[in-house]
Design a protein around this motif. Structure first.
Motif, PDB file in Angstrom:
ATOM      1  N   GLY A  86      -5.384  25.822   1.022  1.00 41.83           N
ATOM      2  CA  GLY A  86      -5.331  26.334   2.242  1.00 41.83           C
ATOM      3  C   GLY A  86      -5.377  27.833   2.492  1.00 41.83           C
ATOM      4  N   TYR A  87      -5.478  28.418   1.508  1.00 43.21           N
ATOM      5  CA  TYR A  87      -5.336  30.088   1.948  1.00 43.21           C
ATOM      6  C   TYR A  87      -6.437  30.510   2.922  1.00 43.21           C
ATOM      7  CZ  TYR A  87      -2.068  30.540  -1.776  1.00 43.21           C
ATOM      8  OH  TYR A  87      -0.781  30.341  -2.595  1.00 43.21           O
ATOM      9  N   HIS A  88      -6.019  31.586   3.670  1.00 45.15           N
ATOM     10  CA  HIS A  88      -6.847  31.929   4.692  1.00 45.15           C
ATOM     11  C   HIS A  88      -7.898  33.131   4.163  1.00 45.15           C
ATOM     12  CE1 HIS A  88      -3.573  30.192   6.973  1.00 45.15           C
ATOM     13  NE2 HIS A  88      -4.660  29.513   7.452  1.00 45.15           N
ATOM     14  N   TYR A  89      -7.272  33.835   3.316  1.00 47.60           N
ATOM     15  CA  TYR A  89      -7.966  35.138   2.755  1.00 47.60           C
ATOM     16  C   TYR A  89      -7.731  35.241   1.169  1.00 47.60           C
ATOM     17  CZ  TYR A  89      -8.424  36.261   7.648  1.00 47.60           C
ATOM     18  OH  TYR A  89      -8.451  36.236   8.988  1.00 47.60           O
ATOM     19  N   MET A  90      -8.606  35.573   0.491  1.00 42.13           N
ATOM     20  CA  MET A  90      -8.656  36.026  -0.948  1.00 42.13           C
ATOM     21  C   MET A  90      -9.085  37.181  -1.208  1.00 42.13           C
ATOM     22  SD  MET A  90     -10.162  32.766  -0.615  1.00 42.13           S
ATOM     23  CE  MET A  90      -9.337  31.705   0.640  1.00 42.13           C
ATOM     24  N   VAL A  91      -8.210  37.890  -2.388  1.00 39.15           N
ATOM     25  CA  VAL A  91      -8.835  39.001  -2.822  1.00 39.15           C
ATOM     26  C   VAL A  91      -9.115  38.834  -4.336  1.00 39.15           C
ATOM     27  CG1 VAL A  91      -8.048  41.246  -3.375  1.00 39.15           C
ATOM     28  CG2 VAL A  91      -7.129  40.484  -1.367  1.00 39.15           C
ATOM     29  N   GLN A  92     -10.087  39.208  -4.701  1.00 37.97           N
ATOM     30  CA  GLN A  92     -10.391  39.200  -6.283  1.00 37.97           C
ATOM     31  C   GLN A  92     -10.232  40.448  -7.034  1.00 37.97           C
ATOM     32  OE1 GLN A  92     -14.500  37.449  -6.039  1.00 37.97           O
ATOM     33  NE2 GLN A  92     -14.986  39.271  -7.306  1.00 37.97           N
ATOM     34  N   LEU A  93      -9.553  40.445  -8.045  1.00 38.87           N
ATOM     35  CA  LEU A  93      -9.746  41.696  -8.889  1.00 38.87           C
ATOM     36  C   LEU A  93      -9.501  41.581 -10.512  1.00 38.87           C
ATOM     37  CD1 LEU A  93      -6.309  43.567  -8.309  1.00 38.87           C
ATOM     38  CD2 LEU A  93      -6.647  41.424  -7.575  1.00 38.87           C
ATOM     39  N   ASP A  94      -9.812  42.419 -11.146  1.00 38.25           N
ATOM     40  CA  ASP A  94      -9.727  42.245 -12.647  1.00 38.25           C
ATOM     41  C   ASP A  94      -8.424  42.592 -13.174  1.00 38.25           C
ATOM     42  OD1 ASP A  94     -12.691  41.854 -12.371  1.00 38.25           O
ATOM     43  OD2 ASP A  94     -13.311  43.702 -13.306  1.00 38.25           O
ATOM     44  N   GLY A  95      -8.276  41.877 -14.324  1.00 39.91           N
ATOM     45  CA  GLY A  95      -7.032  41.729 -15.025  1.00 39.91           C
ATOM     46  C   GLY A  95      -6.900  43.023 -15.830  1.00 39.91           C
ATOM     47  N   ASP A  96      -7.885  43.824 -16.067  1.00 36.29           N
ATOM     48  CA  ASP A  96      -7.710  44.921 -17.010  1.00 36.29           C
ATOM     49  C   ASP A  96      -7.415  46.143 -16.609  1.00 36.29           C
ATOM     50  OD1 ASP A  96      -9.892  45.647 -15.481  1.00 36.29           O
ATOM     51  OD2 ASP A  96     -11.331  45.854 -17.007  1.00 36.29           O
ATOM     52  N   GLY A  97      -6.800  46.126 -15.216  1.00 39.05           N
ATOM     53  CA  GLY A  97      -6.318  47.307 -14.548  1.00 39.05           C
ATOM     54  C   GLY A  97      -7.166  48.379 -14.027  1.00 39.05           C
ATOM     55  N   GLN A  98      -8.447  47.973 -14.175  1.00 36.58           N
ATOM     56  CA  GLN A  98      -9.488  48.818 -13.653  1.00 36.58           C
ATOM     57  C   GLN A  98      -9.679  49.024 -11.974  1.00 36.58           C
ATOM     58  OE1 GLN A  98     -14.334  48.988 -13.482  1.00 36.58           O
ATOM     59  NE2 GLN A  98     -13.383  47.185 -14.422  1.00 36.58           N
ATOM     60  N   HIS A  99      -9.037  47.872 -11.279  1.00 41.38           N
ATOM     61  CA  HIS A  99      -8.654  48.071  -9.997  1.00 41.38           C
ATOM     62  C   HIS A  99      -7.482  48.153  -9.524  1.00 41.38           C
ATOM     63  CE1 HIS A  99     -12.471  45.111 -10.159  1.00 41.38           C
ATOM     64  NE2 HIS A  99     -12.869  46.032 -10.250  1.00 41.38           N
ATOM     65  N   ASP A 100      -7.378  49.123  -8.794  1.00 43.71           N
ATOM     66  CA  ASP A 100      -5.982  49.661  -8.379  1.00 43.71           C
ATOM     67  C   ASP A 100      -5.309  49.009  -7.145  1.00 43.71           C
ATOM     68  OD1 ASP A 100      -3.807  51.035  -7.534  1.00 43.71           O
ATOM     69  OD2 ASP A 100      -4.519  52.857  -8.147  1.00 43.71           O
ATOM     70  N   PRO A 101      -4.460  48.135  -7.337  1.00 45.24           N
ATOM     71  CA  PRO A 101      -3.944  47.175  -6.179  1.00 45.24           C
ATOM     72  C   PRO A 101      -3.579  48.087  -4.972  1.00 45.24           C
ATOM     73  CG  PRO A 101      -2.760  46.768  -8.428  1.00 45.24           C
ATOM     74  CD  PRO A 101      -3.589  47.883  -8.635  1.00 45.24           C
ATOM     75  N   ARG A 102      -3.429  49.285  -4.920  1.00 45.98           N
ATOM     76  CA  ARG A 102      -3.238  50.192  -3.874  1.00 45.98           C
ATOM     77  C   ARG A 102      -4.324  49.742  -2.647  1.00 45.98           C
ATOM     78  NH1 ARG A 102      -2.518  55.744  -5.886  1.00 45.98           N
ATOM     79  NH2 ARG A 102      -1.540  54.661  -7.434  1.00 45.98           N
ATOM     80  N   TYR A 103      -5.213  49.397  -3.180  1.00 48.05           N
ATOM     81  CA  TYR A 103      -6.482  49.181  -2.195  1.00 48.05           C
ATOM     82  C   TYR A 103      -6.694  47.626  -1.571  1.00 48.05           C
ATOM     83  CZ  TYR A 103      -7.639  53.952  -3.896  1.00 48.05           C
ATOM     84  OH  TYR A 103      -7.512  55.172  -4.290  1.00 48.05           O
TER      85      TYR A 103
END
Lengths: 254, 128
Positions: A86-103
């Motif tokens: 029952g999550y309302h929103y999801m964020v997908q990001l890669d596990g290789d550190g390419q995507h900066d969680p700051r965003y």
């Protein structure tokens, strides 16, 4: 504990990971710092290294796939989980550190405000002048090519159609969890499918870091296959009827 | 068609037909997949017994020799069978994918339930 602003909405970050033992912990701690209100789910896609151990040590939720099934299938597993819980929103990001969680924050606020259904983190977006993403000419050409094709088809500027850094609403997750989702190679074709299924797409400028010690998803003979597969997939997407996608998006979790 | 060829073709097709039926009877082959093979065997048998039909088909498709017609038909059916397999493999892959995902989700759920069982306090604080 939770951020008051985000208390009402349940948010899940989904990280598909295949042999990412060197980066996974760092990615998770980054999310904890920059988006502490999110639950974190790691999909261990049959890794043969310590990915699962490292992720577990951080306290993240983990789903093991019994064998390596590929990025798209791992991702879809995450969405199935999110729908179930029952999550309302999801964020997908890669596990290789390419995507900066700051965003994560920026991507999320775009979907939470209701202005779009899918927020895609783009490394080439115009307002992203403070950082230049360096990539080989082959990769650049490929991205440019599919950016042009995708933009043309959906009549909206898409600068980075290969980006796996996205925030989506529950409705879109239902679509991703359906059989309409191209599990084997989700990419530019997904954006076209989303558009055909009537979802709104918005690009948000993000910074992506270069993979340090990684075999890229597009290496060796893969680029050729990738280009071929993407053309085929886009072509077939265009052939299919619109209703198919709408059916798909409604069927899984009514 | 020379009598030798005819006998050979009849023997081969009969052997193929019996072999398939036997496989189905022993449940080694599902009926679902047997029909295309049975069709192939039957057509070889019919063409072997009925040479005029083979010549008719040869004329109809514009082939120069009855043998080419046989080769063409054989290839055509093999392709059909291969496509049937590809379709089935795709369907099986989707099933395996869904099973693997379901397996992962269930495993995660079991682990979660076990944790809750062992630490009831944590469970309560979660709900509050």
């Amino acid at each position: 504990m939770k951020d008051t602003l985000n208390k009402a909405a349940k948010i899940l970050t989904i990280i598909p990971a295949f042999n990412e033992e060197h980066t996974i912990a760092q990615v998770i701690s980054g999310i904890k710092v920059h988006a502490p209100y999110c639950d974190i789910l790691v999909i261990d896609d049959g890794s043969s290294d310590a990915t699962a151990l490292r992720a577990r040590a951080t306290g993240a939720k983990i789903i093991h796939l019994p064998f390596n099934m590929g990025y798209g299938i791992a991702l879809q597993t995450g969405y199935k989980y999110a729908l179930e819980k029952g999550y309302h929103y999801m964020v997908q990001l890669d596990g290789d550190g390419q995507h900066d969680p700051r965003y994560i924050e920026g991507l999320l606020s775009a979907v939470k405000s209701g202005e779009t259904d899918v927020a895609i983190g783009s490394r080439f977006s115009k307002n992203n002048e403070n950082h230049v993403y360096r990539a080989g000419w082959m990769k650049r050409t490929g991205i440019l090519l599919f950016s042009a094709i995708t933009s043309l088809i959906i009549k909206q500027k898409v600068s980075d159609p290969t980006s796996g850094y996205q925030a989506i609403t529950r409705k879109v997750a239902q679509f991703y969890a359906s059989e309409a989702y191209p599990c084997d190679y989700p990419d530019a074709d997904v954006i076209i499918m989303l558009n055909r299924a009537g979802f709104r797409i918005k690009e948000i400028p993000v910074v992506m870091h270069q993979n340090k010690n990684k075999k890229s998803m597009h290496s060796g003979m893969k680029p050729l296959y990738y280009v071929f597969k993407m053309f085929l997939s886009i072509f077939l997407t265009l052939l299919r009827k619109r209703e198919l996608f709408n059916q798909g998006s409604g069927r899984v979790c009514p | 068609m020379p009598i030798k060829q005819e006998i050979f073709a009849i023997v081969i097709s009969l052997f193929l037909l019996f072999f398939i039926i036997e496989l189905v009877r022993r449940k080694k082959l599902r009926e679902e997949y047997s029909w295309l093979w049975l069709l192939t065997g039957s057509i070889i048998l019919i063409l072997a017994l009925w040479y005029d039909l083979l010549q008719g088909i040869t004329r109809f498709i514009g082939a120069s020799l009855p043998t080419s017609t046989l080769f063409f038909l054989g290839l055509f059916f093999l392709i059909l069978i291969a496509i049937q397999f590809s379709v089935k493999v795709s369907a099986l892959f989707t099933q395996v994918k869904n099973l693997a995902q379901e397996n992962g989700l269930l495993k995660q759920r079991i682990e979660e339930l076990e944790r809750e069982d062992y630490s009831p306090n944590e469970h309560e604080s979660k709900e509050s």
